[in-house]
Design an enzyme around this catalytic site. Sequence first.
Site, PDB file in Angstrom:
ATOM      1  N   ASP A 191      32.492  34.219  15.025  1.00  0.00           N
ATOM      2  CA  ASP A 191      32.098  32.976  15.527  1.00  0.00           C
ATOM      3  C   ASP A 191      32.440  32.744  16.867  1.00  0.00           C
ATOM      4  O   ASP A 191      33.027  31.639  17.272  1.00  0.00           O
ATOM      5  CB  ASP A 191      32.557  31.742  14.534  1.00  0.00           C
ATOM      6  CG  ASP A 191      31.691  30.391  14.597  1.00  0.00           C
ATOM      7  OD1 ASP A 191      30.567  30.674  15.144  1.00  0.00           O
ATOM      8  OD2 ASP A 191      32.174  29.404  14.249  1.00  0.00           O
ATOM      9  N   ALA A 212      31.984  22.234  11.850  1.00  0.00           N
ATOM     10  CA  ALA A 212      31.452  22.751  10.782  1.00  0.00           C
ATOM     11  C   ALA A 212      32.406  23.391   9.562  1.00  0.00           C
ATOM     12  O   ALA A 212      32.475  23.593   8.665  1.00  0.00           O
ATOM     13  CB  ALA A 212      30.381  23.668  11.029  1.00  0.00           C
ATOM     14  N   LYS A 261      44.683  22.203  10.528  1.00  0.00           N
ATOM     15  CA  LYS A 261      43.273  22.364  10.379  1.00  0.00           C
ATOM     16  C   LYS A 261      42.818  22.537   9.122  1.00  0.00           C
ATOM     17  O   LYS A 261      43.419  23.392   8.410  1.00  0.00           O
ATOM     18  CB  LYS A 261      42.534  23.659  11.355  1.00  0.00           C
ATOM     19  CG  LYS A 261      41.125  23.757  11.216  1.00  0.00           C
ATOM     20  CD  LYS A 261      40.454  24.632  12.175  1.00  0.00           C
ATOM     21  CE  LYS A 261      38.998  24.441  12.119  1.00  0.00           C
ATOM     22  NZ  LYS A 261      38.152  25.323  13.173  1.00  0.00           N
TER      23      LYS A 261
END
Length: 344
Positions: free
Chosen positions: A167, A44, A64
Amino acid sequence: MKLLNKYFKFNQSSAPTKSQKSSIQVGQLLIDRYKLMELVGSGAMGSVYRAQDQLLGDVTVAVKFLTHTLNNDAIASRFAREARIGALLGHQSLNIVRVLDYGLHEEHIPFYVMEFMQGQTLDDLIEAGRLPLNRFIHIMTQVCAGMKCAHQGINIEGELHQVIHRDIKPSNIFLIKDASLGELTKLLDFGIADFLSSQSEDLRSHAFVGTVAYGSPEQFSGAVVDARSDIYSLGITMFETLTGYFPIMATANTIESWAQAHQQFPPQRLRDVAPTLKIPGALEDLVMSCLAKSPTQRPQSVTDIIKTLKGISHPGPGVAPSLINNSSIDLASIPPNSRLSVPT
Protein backbone atom coordinates in the site's frame (compact mmCIF):
# COMPACT_ATOMS: atom_id res chain seq x y z
CA MET A 1 -6.13 9.70 -1.37
CA LYS A 2 -6.97 13.40 -1.67
CA LEU A 3 -6.44 13.25 -5.43
CA LEU A 4 -8.51 10.08 -5.66
CA ASN A 5 -11.37 11.80 -3.86
CA LYS A 6 -11.39 14.52 -6.52
CA TYR A 7 -12.43 11.93 -9.07
CA PHE A 8 -14.58 9.55 -7.07
CA LYS A 9 -16.62 9.47 -3.90
CA PHE A 10 -14.59 6.90 -2.02
CA ASN A 11 -16.34 3.71 -0.95
CA GLN A 12 -16.57 3.73 2.84
CA SER A 13 -17.41 0.05 3.19
CA SER A 14 -14.08 -0.57 4.88
CA ALA A 15 -14.67 2.05 7.58
CA PRO A 16 -15.01 0.93 11.21
CA THR A 17 -18.45 -0.29 12.19
CA LYS A 18 -20.62 1.69 14.60
CA SER A 19 -20.02 -0.88 17.32
CA GLN A 20 -16.27 -0.59 16.85
CA LYS A 21 -16.42 3.23 16.93
CA SER A 22 -18.49 3.21 20.11
CA SER A 23 -16.04 0.90 21.86
CA ILE A 24 -13.11 3.28 21.26
CA GLN A 25 -13.44 6.48 23.26
CA VAL A 26 -11.17 9.37 24.15
CA GLY A 27 -10.10 9.01 27.77
CA GLN A 28 -9.91 5.22 27.68
CA LEU A 29 -6.86 3.45 29.07
CA LEU A 30 -5.52 0.65 26.89
CA ILE A 31 -3.85 -2.34 28.56
CA ASP A 32 -3.44 -0.24 31.71
CA ARG A 33 -0.89 1.97 29.98
CA TYR A 34 -1.98 4.12 27.01
CA LYS A 35 -4.55 6.85 27.61
CA LEU A 36 -6.34 8.02 24.47
CA MET A 37 -6.29 11.82 24.22
CA GLU A 38 -7.74 12.73 20.80
CA LEU A 39 -8.54 11.35 17.36
CA VAL A 40 -5.96 12.71 14.93
CA GLY A 41 -6.73 10.81 11.74
CA SER A 42 -8.67 8.03 10.07
CA GLY A 43 -8.61 6.10 6.84
CA ALA A 44 -9.53 2.84 5.16
CA MET A 45 -7.16 0.79 7.32
CA GLY A 46 -8.07 2.31 10.67
CA SER A 47 -8.09 5.31 12.99
CA VAL A 48 -5.19 7.01 14.78
CA TYR A 49 -5.29 8.60 18.24
CA ARG A 50 -2.80 10.71 20.12
CA ALA A 51 -2.21 9.02 23.44
CA GLN A 52 -0.09 9.24 26.57
CA ASP A 53 2.13 6.42 27.75
CA GLN A 54 1.47 6.61 31.47
CA LEU A 55 4.11 4.02 32.26
CA LEU A 56 6.78 6.36 30.86
CA GLY A 57 5.54 9.58 32.44
CA ASP A 58 2.90 10.56 29.89
CA VAL A 59 5.18 10.40 26.86
CA THR A 60 3.14 11.16 23.75
CA VAL A 61 2.59 8.25 21.37
CA ALA A 62 0.24 7.41 18.52
CA VAL A 63 -2.19 4.48 18.69
CA LYS A 64 -3.62 3.03 15.48
CA PHE A 65 -6.69 0.80 15.61
CA LEU A 66 -7.14 -1.45 12.60
CA THR A 67 -10.49 -1.54 10.85
CA HIS A 68 -10.80 -5.32 10.91
CA THR A 69 -11.53 -7.26 14.07
CA LEU A 70 -9.63 -10.44 14.93
CA ASN A 71 -12.06 -13.28 15.46
CA ASN A 72 -9.81 -16.21 16.34
CA ASP A 73 -6.54 -17.00 18.06
CA ALA A 74 -4.70 -17.85 14.85
CA ILE A 75 -5.43 -14.45 13.33
CA ALA A 76 -4.52 -12.69 16.58
CA SER A 77 -1.22 -14.57 16.58
CA ARG A 78 -0.58 -13.51 12.99
CA PHE A 79 -1.24 -9.86 13.90
CA ALA A 80 1.20 -10.08 16.81
CA ARG A 81 3.82 -11.53 14.48
CA GLU A 82 3.38 -8.77 11.89
CA ALA A 83 3.43 -6.08 14.58
CA ARG A 84 6.69 -7.53 15.84
CA ILE A 85 8.15 -7.49 12.33
CA GLY A 86 7.03 -3.87 11.94
CA ALA A 87 8.67 -2.98 15.24
CA LEU A 88 11.96 -4.58 14.18
CA LEU A 89 11.88 -2.80 10.81
CA GLY A 90 11.41 0.56 12.51
CA HIS A 91 14.49 -0.09 14.62
CA GLN A 92 16.55 -1.06 11.56
CA SER A 93 15.63 1.90 9.36
CA LEU A 94 15.16 5.59 10.14
CA ASN A 95 12.79 5.69 7.18
CA ILE A 96 10.16 3.36 8.67
CA VAL A 97 7.93 4.49 11.51
CA ARG A 98 8.82 2.85 14.83
CA VAL A 99 6.22 0.47 16.26
CA LEU A 100 6.55 0.44 20.05
CA ASP A 101 3.81 -1.92 21.23
CA TYR A 102 0.67 -3.75 20.14
CA GLY A 103 -2.41 -5.32 21.66
CA LEU A 104 -6.12 -6.07 21.40
CA HIS A 105 -8.84 -3.71 22.58
CA GLU A 106 -11.79 -5.49 24.17
CA GLU A 107 -10.16 -8.75 23.03
CA HIS A 108 -10.88 -8.36 19.32
CA ILE A 109 -9.94 -4.90 17.96
CA PRO A 110 -6.21 -4.87 17.09
CA PHE A 111 -4.09 -1.80 17.67
CA TYR A 112 -0.45 -0.92 17.60
CA VAL A 113 1.45 1.89 19.28
CA MET A 114 3.83 4.05 17.23
CA GLU A 115 6.14 6.95 17.76
CA PHE A 116 4.17 10.20 17.61
CA MET A 117 5.34 12.40 14.73
CA GLN A 118 4.61 16.00 13.89
CA GLY A 119 4.74 16.98 10.25
CA GLN A 120 2.77 16.29 7.10
CA THR A 121 2.14 13.51 4.64
CA LEU A 122 3.33 13.58 1.05
CA ASP A 123 -0.38 13.74 0.21
CA ASP A 124 -0.55 17.12 1.98
CA LEU A 125 2.57 18.31 0.16
CA ILE A 126 1.17 17.39 -3.24
CA GLU A 127 -2.02 19.31 -2.47
CA ALA A 128 0.05 22.42 -1.67
CA GLY A 129 1.09 22.46 -5.32
CA ARG A 130 4.82 23.24 -5.41
CA LEU A 131 7.84 21.04 -4.77
CA PRO A 132 11.51 21.71 -5.63
CA LEU A 133 12.92 18.90 -7.72
CA ASN A 134 15.86 18.36 -5.39
CA ARG A 135 13.39 17.92 -2.51
CA PHE A 136 11.47 15.35 -4.56
CA ILE A 137 14.67 13.35 -5.08
CA HIS A 138 15.58 13.65 -1.38
CA ILE A 139 12.14 12.37 -0.33
CA MET A 140 12.01 9.49 -2.81
CA THR A 141 15.53 8.35 -1.98
CA GLN A 142 14.48 8.01 1.66
CA VAL A 143 11.26 6.22 0.71
CA CYS A 144 13.36 3.74 -1.25
CA ALA A 145 15.72 3.31 1.70
CA GLY A 146 12.78 2.23 3.88
CA MET A 147 11.48 -0.10 1.17
CA LYS A 148 14.94 -1.59 0.70
CA CYS A 149 15.20 -2.45 4.39
CA ALA A 150 11.85 -4.24 4.36
CA HIS A 151 12.40 -6.02 1.04
CA GLN A 152 15.76 -7.36 2.19
CA GLY A 153 13.96 -8.90 5.15
CA ILE A 154 14.69 -9.31 8.82
CA ASN A 155 15.91 -12.35 10.69
CA ILE A 156 13.66 -13.70 13.45
CA GLU A 157 14.82 -16.83 15.21
CA GLY A 158 16.87 -17.90 12.23
CA GLU A 159 14.11 -17.30 9.67
CA LEU A 160 14.26 -14.47 7.13
CA HIS A 161 11.02 -12.49 6.76
CA GLN A 162 10.74 -10.32 3.65
CA VAL A 163 8.07 -7.65 4.05
CA ILE A 164 6.05 -6.34 1.11
CA HIS A 165 4.12 -3.18 1.93
CA ARG A 166 1.26 -3.54 -0.61
CA ASP A 167 0.00 0.00 0.00
CA ILE A 168 2.73 2.47 -1.01
CA LYS A 169 1.01 5.83 -1.61
CA PRO A 170 1.48 9.51 -0.65
CA SER A 171 -0.69 9.31 2.48
CA ASN A 172 1.56 6.52 3.81
CA ILE A 173 4.67 8.70 3.45
CA PHE A 174 5.24 11.07 6.37
CA LEU A 175 7.62 14.03 6.41
CA ILE A 176 9.09 15.48 9.59
CA LYS A 177 11.77 18.06 10.33
CA ASP A 178 15.07 16.59 11.44
CA ALA A 179 18.04 18.43 12.92
CA SER A 180 20.66 16.44 11.02
CA LEU A 181 18.85 15.43 7.81
CA GLY A 182 16.79 18.59 7.38
CA GLU A 183 13.76 16.51 6.48
CA LEU A 184 13.18 12.91 7.47
CA THR A 185 10.82 10.73 5.44
CA LYS A 186 9.10 7.78 7.10
CA LEU A 187 6.95 5.00 5.67
CA LEU A 188 3.82 4.10 7.60
CA ASP A 189 1.96 0.78 7.99
CA PHE A 190 4.77 -1.57 6.95
CA GLY A 191 3.71 -5.16 7.53
CA ILE A 192 0.08 -4.31 8.30
CA ALA A 193 -1.14 -4.42 4.69
CA ASP A 194 0.75 -7.68 4.25
CA PHE A 195 -0.92 -9.00 7.39
CA LEU A 196 -4.41 -8.06 6.16
CA SER A 197 -3.77 -9.51 2.71
CA SER A 198 -3.19 -13.00 4.07
CA GLN A 199 -6.23 -13.28 6.31
CA SER A 200 -9.00 -15.81 6.04
CA GLU A 201 -11.86 -15.10 3.67
CA ASP A 202 -14.35 -14.47 6.49
CA LEU A 203 -12.17 -11.61 7.75
CA ARG A 204 -11.34 -10.13 4.37
CA SER A 205 -14.83 -10.47 2.87
CA HIS A 206 -13.17 -10.61 -0.55
CA ALA A 207 -11.98 -6.99 -0.15
CA PHE A 208 -9.03 -5.63 -2.08
CA VAL A 209 -6.29 -4.93 0.45
CA GLY A 210 -4.51 -1.69 -0.31
CA THR A 211 -5.64 1.32 -2.33
CA VAL A 212 -6.99 0.53 -5.79
CA ALA A 213 -5.50 3.59 -7.53
CA TYR A 214 -2.00 2.47 -6.51
CA GLY A 215 -2.35 -1.31 -6.79
CA SER A 216 -0.08 -3.27 -9.12
CA PRO A 217 -1.53 -5.41 -11.93
CA GLU A 218 -0.53 -8.58 -10.08
CA GLN A 219 -2.34 -7.48 -6.90
CA PHE A 220 -5.61 -7.53 -8.83
CA SER A 221 -4.95 -10.89 -10.47
CA GLY A 222 -4.44 -12.65 -7.16
CA ALA A 223 -0.87 -13.61 -8.05
CA VAL A 224 1.82 -13.87 -5.43
CA VAL A 225 3.38 -10.41 -5.17
CA ASP A 226 6.97 -9.51 -4.46
CA ALA A 227 9.04 -6.35 -4.07
CA ARG A 228 8.32 -5.34 -7.66
CA SER A 229 4.66 -4.81 -6.77
CA ASP A 230 5.71 -2.10 -4.31
CA ILE A 231 7.90 -0.61 -7.07
CA TYR A 232 4.83 -0.23 -9.31
CA SER A 233 2.99 1.59 -6.52
CA LEU A 234 6.06 3.76 -6.00
CA GLY A 235 5.95 4.63 -9.70
CA ILE A 236 2.38 5.89 -9.38
CA THR A 237 3.36 7.82 -6.25
CA MET A 238 6.29 9.47 -8.03
CA PHE A 239 4.13 10.31 -11.06
CA GLU A 240 1.47 11.90 -8.83
CA THR A 241 4.08 13.85 -6.86
CA LEU A 242 5.63 15.23 -10.03
CA THR A 243 2.41 16.11 -11.86
CA GLY A 244 -0.53 16.14 -9.44
CA TYR A 245 -2.29 13.51 -11.56
CA PHE A 246 -2.53 9.74 -11.86
CA PRO A 247 -0.81 8.06 -14.80
CA ILE A 248 -3.75 5.66 -15.17
CA MET A 249 -7.43 6.23 -14.42
CA ALA A 250 -10.29 3.78 -14.10
CA THR A 251 -13.65 4.48 -15.69
CA ALA A 252 -15.39 3.86 -12.35
CA ASN A 253 -14.32 3.48 -8.73
CA THR A 254 -14.75 -0.28 -8.60
CA ILE A 255 -12.19 -3.04 -8.15
CA GLU A 256 -13.09 -4.40 -11.59
CA SER A 257 -12.55 -1.04 -13.30
CA TRP A 258 -9.26 -0.40 -11.54
CA ALA A 259 -8.08 -3.93 -12.33
CA GLN A 260 -8.79 -3.31 -16.01
CA ALA A 261 -7.02 0.06 -15.88
CA HIS A 262 -3.85 -1.23 -14.24
CA GLN A 263 -3.70 -4.41 -16.28
CA GLN A 264 -4.64 -3.01 -19.72
CA PHE A 265 -4.48 0.79 -20.00
CA PRO A 266 -1.07 2.22 -20.94
CA PRO A 267 0.13 4.93 -18.55
CA GLN A 268 0.36 8.46 -19.88
CA ARG A 269 3.82 9.99 -19.90
CA LEU A 270 4.64 12.85 -17.57
CA ARG A 271 4.98 15.36 -20.41
CA ASP A 272 1.50 14.43 -21.70
CA VAL A 273 -0.04 15.36 -18.35
CA ALA A 274 2.31 18.23 -17.45
CA PRO A 275 3.77 19.75 -20.64
CA THR A 276 5.41 22.62 -18.72
CA LEU A 277 7.24 20.27 -16.36
CA LYS A 278 11.01 20.36 -16.78
CA ILE A 279 12.76 17.31 -15.38
CA PRO A 280 15.76 15.25 -16.51
CA GLY A 281 14.95 12.57 -19.05
CA ALA A 282 16.49 9.96 -16.76
CA LEU A 283 13.87 10.73 -14.10
CA GLU A 284 10.96 10.40 -16.52
CA ASP A 285 12.41 7.13 -17.82
CA LEU A 286 12.72 5.86 -14.24
CA VAL A 287 9.11 6.67 -13.36
CA MET A 288 7.77 5.10 -16.54
CA SER A 289 9.84 1.94 -16.07
CA CYS A 290 8.31 1.49 -12.62
CA LEU A 291 4.87 1.54 -14.27
CA ALA A 292 5.54 -1.39 -16.60
CA LYS A 293 2.70 -3.93 -16.59
CA SER A 294 5.07 -6.87 -16.28
CA PRO A 295 7.18 -7.09 -13.11
CA THR A 296 10.11 -8.32 -15.21
CA GLN A 297 10.18 -4.99 -17.09
CA ARG A 298 10.35 -2.83 -13.96
CA PRO A 299 13.46 -2.06 -11.92
CA GLN A 300 14.14 -5.34 -10.16
CA SER A 301 14.96 -3.76 -6.80
CA VAL A 302 14.75 -0.39 -5.07
CA THR A 303 18.55 -0.45 -5.00
CA ASP A 304 18.43 0.19 -8.76
CA ILE A 305 16.04 3.10 -8.21
CA ILE A 306 18.25 4.62 -5.51
CA LYS A 307 21.26 4.51 -7.87
CA THR A 308 19.30 6.32 -10.57
CA LEU A 309 17.99 8.97 -8.16
CA LYS A 310 21.49 9.61 -6.80
CA GLY A 311 22.79 9.90 -10.36
CA ILE A 312 20.17 12.54 -11.08
CA SER A 313 20.90 14.48 -7.89
CA HIS A 314 24.63 14.53 -8.82
CA PRO A 315 24.29 15.16 -12.55
CA GLY A 316 27.06 14.50 -15.00
CA PRO A 317 27.85 16.64 -18.03
CA GLY A 318 24.61 15.65 -19.75
CA VAL A 319 22.37 17.38 -17.19
CA ALA A 320 22.58 21.02 -16.17
CA PRO A 321 22.89 21.33 -12.37
CA SER A 322 20.40 24.22 -12.44
CA LEU A 323 17.72 21.81 -13.64
CA ILE A 324 18.00 19.98 -10.33
CA ASN A 325 18.85 22.73 -7.88
CA ASN A 326 16.64 25.54 -9.16
CA SER A 327 13.64 23.77 -10.67
CA SER A 328 10.28 23.61 -8.94
CA ILE A 329 7.47 21.20 -9.67
CA ASP A 330 4.72 23.80 -9.90
CA LEU A 331 1.46 21.88 -10.07
CA ALA A 332 -0.57 25.09 -10.23
CA SER A 333 1.06 25.97 -13.57
CA ILE A 334 -0.16 22.83 -15.33
CA PRO A 335 -2.90 23.80 -17.78
CA PRO A 336 -6.41 22.58 -16.82
CA ASN A 337 -6.84 20.89 -20.21
CA SER A 338 -3.94 18.58 -19.42
CA ARG A 339 -6.08 16.72 -16.87
CA LEU A 340 -5.98 12.98 -17.35
CA SER A 341 -8.34 11.64 -19.95
CA VAL A 342 -10.24 8.52 -18.96
CA PRO A 343 -9.54 5.66 -21.37
CA THR A 344 -12.61 4.19 -23.03
